[in-house]
Design a protein around this motif. Sequence first.
Motif, PDB file in Angstrom:
ATOM      1  N   ALA A 149      21.485   0.986  -3.396  1.00 20.73           N
ATOM      2  CA  ALA A 149      20.474   2.171  -3.671  1.00 20.73           C
ATOM      3  C   ALA A 149      21.598   3.530  -3.646  1.00 20.73           C
ATOM      4  N   ALA A 150      22.237   3.659  -2.349  1.00 22.97           N
ATOM      5  CA  ALA A 150      22.949   4.808  -2.209  1.00 22.97           C
ATOM      6  C   ALA A 150      23.998   4.896  -2.998  1.00 22.97           C
ATOM      7  N   ALA A 151      24.733   4.088  -3.389  1.00 24.92           N
ATOM      8  CA  ALA A 151      26.115   3.955  -4.416  1.00 24.92           C
ATOM      9  C   ALA A 151      25.578   4.554  -5.701  1.00 24.92           C
ATOM     10  N   VAL A 152      24.266   3.984  -6.195  1.00 22.50           N
ATOM     11  CA  VAL A 152      23.899   4.315  -7.276  1.00 22.50           C
ATOM     12  C   VAL A 152      23.503   5.755  -7.456  1.00 22.50           C
ATOM     13  N   TRP A 153      22.814   6.321  -6.559  1.00 23.02           N
ATOM     14  CA  TRP A 153      22.358   7.777  -6.326  1.00 23.02           C
ATOM     15  C   TRP A 153      23.395   8.583  -6.485  1.00 23.02           C
ATOM     16  N   ARG A 154      24.411   8.110  -5.955  1.00 23.55           N
ATOM     17  CA  ARG A 154      25.921   8.995  -5.897  1.00 23.55           C
ATOM     18  C   ARG A 154      26.517   9.284  -7.234  1.00 23.55           C
ATOM     19  N   SER A 155      26.163   8.141  -7.866  1.00 23.54           N
ATOM     20  CA  SER A 155      27.085   8.056  -9.451  1.00 23.54           C
ATOM     21  C   SER A 155      26.209   8.095 -10.405  1.00 23.54           C
ATOM     22  N   LEU A 156      24.942   8.677 -10.413  1.00 25.02           N
ATOM     23  CA  LEU A 156      23.919   8.916 -11.531  1.00 25.02           C
ATOM     24  C   LEU A 156      24.588   9.727 -12.668  1.00 25.02           C
ATOM     25  N   ASP A 157      24.447   9.120 -13.730  1.00 24.48           N
ATOM     26  CA  ASP A 157      24.955  10.003 -15.053  1.00 24.48           C
ATOM     27  C   ASP A 157      24.073  10.960 -15.584  1.00 24.48           C
ATOM     28  N   PRO A 158      24.273  12.341 -15.513  1.00 22.49           N
ATOM     29  CA  PRO A 158      23.405  13.367 -15.644  1.00 22.49           C
ATOM     30  C   PRO A 158      23.036  13.328 -17.383  1.00 22.49           C
ATOM     31  N   ASP A 159      23.749  12.548 -18.022  1.00 21.35           N
ATOM     32  CA  ASP A 159      23.202  12.545 -19.497  1.00 21.35           C
ATOM     33  C   ASP A 159      22.044  11.727 -19.867  1.00 21.35           C
ATOM     34  N   HIS A 160      21.736  10.793 -18.579  1.00 23.02           N
ATOM     35  CA  HIS A 160      20.760   9.884 -18.927  1.00 23.02           C
ATOM     36  C   HIS A 160      19.768   9.864 -17.894  1.00 23.02           C
ATOM     37  N   GLU A 161      18.547   9.352 -18.505  1.00 22.18           N
ATOM     38  CA  GLU A 161      17.412   9.735 -17.419  1.00 22.18           C
ATOM     39  C   GLU A 161      17.463   8.878 -16.130  1.00 22.18           C
ATOM     40  N   TRP A 195      11.408  19.852   9.837  1.00 26.70           N
ATOM     41  CA  TRP A 195      12.161  20.823   9.137  1.00 26.70           C
ATOM     42  C   TRP A 195      13.667  20.443   9.108  1.00 26.70           C
ATOM     43  N   THR A 196      14.045  19.101   9.186  1.00 28.97           N
ATOM     44  CA  THR A 196      15.386  18.880   9.142  1.00 28.97           C
ATOM     45  C   THR A 196      16.033  19.110   7.592  1.00 28.97           C
ATOM     46  N   ILE A 197      17.151  19.683   7.716  1.00 26.69           N
ATOM     47  CA  ILE A 197      18.006  19.871   6.328  1.00 26.69           C
ATOM     48  C   ILE A 197      18.502  18.701   6.091  1.00 26.69           C
ATOM     49  N   ILE A 198      18.069  17.824   4.963  1.00 21.81           N
ATOM     50  CA  ILE A 198      18.876  16.584   4.665  1.00 21.81           C
ATOM     51  C   ILE A 198      20.358  16.591   4.050  1.00 21.81           C
ATOM     52  N   GLY A 199      20.279  17.804   3.329  1.00 26.74           N
ATOM     53  CA  GLY A 199      21.711  17.905   2.605  1.00 26.74           C
ATOM     54  C   GLY A 199      21.374  18.738   1.583  1.00 26.74           C
ATOM     55  N   ALA A 211      12.593  12.262  -1.541  1.00 27.11           N
ATOM     56  CA  ALA A 211      13.473  13.169  -0.945  1.00 27.11           C
ATOM     57  C   ALA A 211      14.979  12.582  -1.162  1.00 27.11           C
ATOM     58  N   SER A 212      15.246  11.306  -0.906  1.00 30.62           N
ATOM     59  CA  SER A 212      16.403  10.533  -1.056  1.00 30.62           C
ATOM     60  C   SER A 212      16.847  10.881  -2.511  1.00 30.62           C
ATOM     61  N   LEU A 213      16.257  10.838  -3.608  1.00 27.33           N
ATOM     62  CA  LEU A 213      16.284  11.122  -4.924  1.00 27.33           C
ATOM     63  C   LEU A 213      17.100  12.425  -5.130  1.00 27.33           C
ATOM     64  N   LEU A 214      16.381  13.460  -4.627  1.00 30.22           N
ATOM     65  CA  LEU A 214      16.940  14.928  -4.649  1.00 30.22           C
ATOM     66  C   LEU A 214      18.249  15.056  -3.887  1.00 30.22           C
ATOM     67  N   ALA A 215      18.406  14.423  -2.699  1.00 30.51           N
ATOM     68  CA  ALA A 215      19.645  14.574  -2.022  1.00 30.51           C
ATOM     69  C   ALA A 215      20.750  13.851  -2.320  1.00 30.51           C
ATOM     70  N   GLY A 216      20.265  12.643  -2.879  1.00 35.04           N
ATOM     71  CA  GLY A 216      21.363  11.428  -3.397  1.00 35.04           C
ATOM     72  C   GLY A 216      21.889  10.764  -2.206  1.00 35.04           C
ATOM     73  N   ARG A 217      21.003  10.525  -1.160  1.00 33.88           N
ATOM     74  CA  ARG A 217      21.233   9.879  -0.103  1.00 33.88           C
ATOM     75  C   ARG A 217      20.284   9.422   0.538  1.00 33.88           C
ATOM     76  N   HIS A 218      20.042   8.548   1.774  1.00 35.64           N
ATOM     77  CA  HIS A 218      18.867   8.128   2.299  1.00 35.64           C
ATOM     78  C   HIS A 218      18.406   9.063   3.058  1.00 35.64           C
ATOM     79  N   ALA A 219      17.001   9.538   2.718  1.00 36.60           N
ATOM     80  CA  ALA A 219      16.451  10.742   3.679  1.00 36.60           C
ATOM     81  C   ALA A 219      15.718  10.254   4.916  1.00 36.60           C
ATOM     82  N   PRO A 220      15.548  10.931   5.857  1.00 36.30           N
ATOM     83  CA  PRO A 220      14.710  10.388   7.002  1.00 36.30           C
ATOM     84  C   PRO A 220      13.122  10.285   6.734  1.00 36.30           C
ATOM     85  N   ILE A 221      12.433  10.047   7.642  1.00 37.05           N
ATOM     86  CA  ILE A 221      11.106  10.052   7.608  1.00 37.05           C
ATOM     87  C   ILE A 221      10.742  11.020   8.622  1.00 37.05           C
TER      88      ILE A 221
END
Length: 544
Positions: free
Chosen positions: A108-120, A252-256, A201-211
């Motif tokens: 998951a984390a590697a895929v989030w980091r390399s998402l193609d912005p031209d695709h959904e 109130w943690t800032i994840i990234g 939150a992880s999808l927005l930050a592109g990395r695993h977010a905390p709970i």
Amino acid sequence: MATGSRFFLGFDCSTQGLAATVLEAAEKRRQVVFAHTVEFDRDCAHYHTRNGVWRSGNEVTSPPLMWAEALDRMMGILARQRSFDLRRVKAISGCGQQHGSVYLNPSAAAVWRSLDPDHELAAQLESTLSRDRSPVWLDETTRAQCDAIDAALGGAAAVKRLTGSAATERFTGPQIRKFHELDPGRYDATDRVHLVSSYLASLLAGRHAPIDPGDGAGMNLMNISSCQWATRALAATAPGLRARLPDIQDSWTIIGTLSPYWITRYGFPAAQIVAWTGDNPSSLVGAGLVSEGHLGISLGTSDTVFAFSRGLPDPSFASHVFGSPTGGYMGLVCFKNGSLAREAVRDRYEPASSGRDGDPSRREWEGFSRALRETSPGNHGAMMLPWFEPEITPRVPAAGVHRSNLDPADASANVRAVIEAQMMALANHSEGLSGGGCARIVATGGASANREILQVMADVFDTRVFRSAEGNAACLGAALRAFHAHELSHGRALEWTEVVDGVTDPPLETRVTQVTAHVAVYRDLRKRYAQFESEHAPVRSPLL
Ligand code: ADP
Ligand code: XUL
């Protein structure tokens, strides 16, 4: 748009839709400048959900890819509209329906980091899931797992002392235990279990977010005193679970910052991403209930009643104790038969009601509201137990609507009966929360738009009711939490009363005042309702 304005985004990924609220913070004032909802059934129709979920027997799940797709759509909508300057978005937060869980494999984390912005987004995430469906809060198929967890940890009262709630069917821990028991192979292939909130939150930050402790408390896995994972509860749930969970961090943690995918795809700036929380904890902020002595009632897909508590409350406070995203705690009681029960009565008796104005949501409910206006409090002794589906409070394992002195063919009486039942159940089961009195109720959620419903609420609770400033307090709460965390990260530690001041004050014109004669009727009727309920719900919800 004032010069120098800054903007804060809040999302709410709830059962039936994904909402967004944009808060403008200018020199002298803060205000909501944009709000929109992507409805799952209508706008993501190819998932074929009904009311946002898939039902198979008693199992209730949702496709996590649908939530991702809705987020992608919403980001596109936000980028296209002109009511705020996208480039000045400083921070983003959100909330999600509670308890639902998303299961990811190690990619998951590697895929989030390399998402193609031209695709959904959604299509690119398919390979990251170790389970293609997420159990959601409506699912109650884990009684056996709850019993096993209670037994392993010394009984339901002990589990409640440890985690804030007795083992509860819809909570994430029992759901994870069931997944491990029924599908050990896919559990082993799972690298990370997220909540709906931490997943988005992880999808927005592109990395695993905390709970956060607000949503973490809805898992039967968090120590409610320390707000950290409870090792014994993890061990009673599934092997190797700690390694599969994100850390718990302050709300109130800032994840990234927003990941490059969103920046390139839609032109957003690298805004801060603030930890997400649960929809009910977020409503506490969005309804301005950041001090003790007030009740919040959310009339959404679920009906919930909740209140803030500064310190860890006594177990008799409420059936569930969660962390508050402001620090401190909140108590909550949840009812499954909320909007869908109201809709079942409306649709049976008013299939095609027509209204006086052009607003479709008002038109749909006009007949229902008229029935409430034209019938009298107490319903001439007619009562209903509105369990159109299994109920959480009190625990009713099988659906069944019961009527007393109520003619099933009398449309108006049935409308009044469902609302009186819901309001009396809310009041009877939340006595610990209000401590015998409450200064006011702030109502939120879709049905809080209905003044006739709020009148019954005021009469049953014997208090004044206001509608929250934004119909969706959960979403506004998310935007306010983004603002608070952003300020904190710049050395400005605002009191929560300052954060909500001027933004969440319920409009005076929404005030509904109780009618003395009606209050007297309900004082008596509430006892009869409790009696009627106990005759048909043998297992009382444990306050323990
Ligand atoms: P959730 O956040 O749980 O998805 P919402 O809080 O958005 O749900 O509420 C949506 C529900 O509100 C709809 O399903 C509908 O039943 C209900 N609703 C909307 N307008 C009215 C109204 N005027 N009267 C009663 N119910 C309403
Ligand atoms: C609370 C609960 C629901 C969900 C859906 O415990 O299960 O209110 O958060 O909104």
